[in-house]
Design a protein around this motif. Sequence first.
Motif, mmCIF file in Angstrom:
data_model
loop_
_atom_site.group_PDB
_atom_site.id
_atom_site.type_symbol
_atom_site.label_atom_id
_atom_site.label_comp_id
_atom_site.label_asym_id
_atom_site.label_seq_id
_atom_site.Cartn_x
_atom_site.Cartn_y
_atom_site.Cartn_z
ATOM 1 N N SER A 17 0.845 -1.192 0.000
ATOM 2 C CA SER A 17 0.000 0.000 0.000
ATOM 3 C C SER A 17 0.880 1.241 0.000
ATOM 4 O O SER A 17 0.704 2.138 0.804
ATOM 5 C CB SER A 17 -0.915 -0.013 1.221
ATOM 6 N N ASN A 48 0.887 -3.300 4.584
ATOM 7 C CA ASN A 48 1.204 -1.949 5.047
ATOM 8 C C ASN A 48 2.492 -1.908 5.874
ATOM 9 O O ASN A 48 3.178 -0.891 5.886
ATOM 10 C CB ASN A 48 0.020 -1.313 5.781
ATOM 11 N N LEU A 61 -0.304 6.493 4.196
ATOM 12 C CA LEU A 61 -0.311 5.035 4.344
ATOM 13 C C LEU A 61 -1.744 4.538 4.528
ATOM 14 O O LEU A 61 -2.169 3.552 3.914
ATOM 15 C CB LEU A 61 0.553 4.614 5.544
ATOM 16 N N THR A 65 -3.865 2.260 1.836
ATOM 17 C CA THR A 65 -4.315 0.938 2.286
ATOM 18 C C THR A 65 -5.786 0.739 1.907
ATOM 19 O O THR A 65 -6.165 -0.289 1.328
ATOM 20 C CB THR A 65 -4.117 0.805 3.818
#
Length: 332
Positions: A17, A48, A61, A65
């Motif tokens: 991700s 992640n 992040l 994701t």
Amino acid sequence: MAPFAPGKTVVVSGIQSSGALHIGNYFGAIRQHIALQHAHPSYYFIVNYHAMTTVQDAAQLHAHTLDAAVTYLALGFDPDRSNLFVQSDVPLLNELTWIFFCLTPVSHLEKGVAYKDKVVQGLSPNCGLFNYPVLQAADILIYGGTLVPVGADQRQHIEMTRDIAQRFNNRFGEHFPIPSAYILDSVATVPGIDGRKMSKSYNNAIGIFEEKAALTRRVKRIKTDSTPLEAPKKPDKDNVFALIKLFATPEKQAELREAYLAGGYGYGHAKAELIAMMLDYFGPARERRRELLKDMDYVHDVLRQGARNARVVADACMERVRKLTGLMTTYG
Ligand code: ADP
């Protein structure tokens, strides 16, 4: 579903991700993930922890994701058949990673092509990047994965996973099945707009769901040679043609190959053809994506359920691993 049953196929794979998913991810991995979900129990996770080796911005992040989850669902992932979840929802993974660190010679990781490549690209090699294949091995083995659908760039990492599983089994007793990579020979590594491997880390990717204007700008930047419009061109040496091959029917490919070889057909023509093919190919998925973005509660539910299922399997695996390795639990 019983994990670790001998002879049982369990499909396991991850996707980072660290940015919008791109057409290299799609043809190298996601398309196979979607195809395999109906045949076998499968665990697909959005990695992640791995993405943190490059993305160290919380909002980014988090957004990437969720975007990866929406992308999978839009492309046809079926949560009733298979598990989709976020890697960090199974933090037990870090325990297995530590155990695997202790079984992995540093010299093996120094030979990692992805690591070496990123160093050559001038990316700062933190410990996470260096140890990346060990976390990946834990990712695969904690769910008893036997079949790992990945792109050709991942061949060496899957070899490392096999090696780590064998070392564990030899030292502590038979526990992990030895997984195999599932790599389609028909899909070579997809090139990015600069001709290197397409990757989220190289700023050379074409996103699956890029809007028309952005897609056009991106495709226009694909590197080509300077052969003039009227001259014959070499389709097998051209990045645009490499991408066209992914989308075109065999008949269309043959037609464009002839046009390249004949001359009078420019890279601009080929790029326009590619844009039209991409918009058409991902059109229905783009529509589903728009709908999903209006219902993020559903997306969260899918991830939650996937994580619940994954944790049951990971718990059972780690209980046995602790017994086999002599790690103790002195409470509870
Ligand atoms: P990225 O390099 O973009 O971060 P990931 O490491 O998340 O990609 O890879 C996810 C999956 O997509 C892996 O199975 C990988 O083999 C596949 N993949 C990534 N880039 C490519 C590419 N350029 N061509 C083919 N497959 C790819």
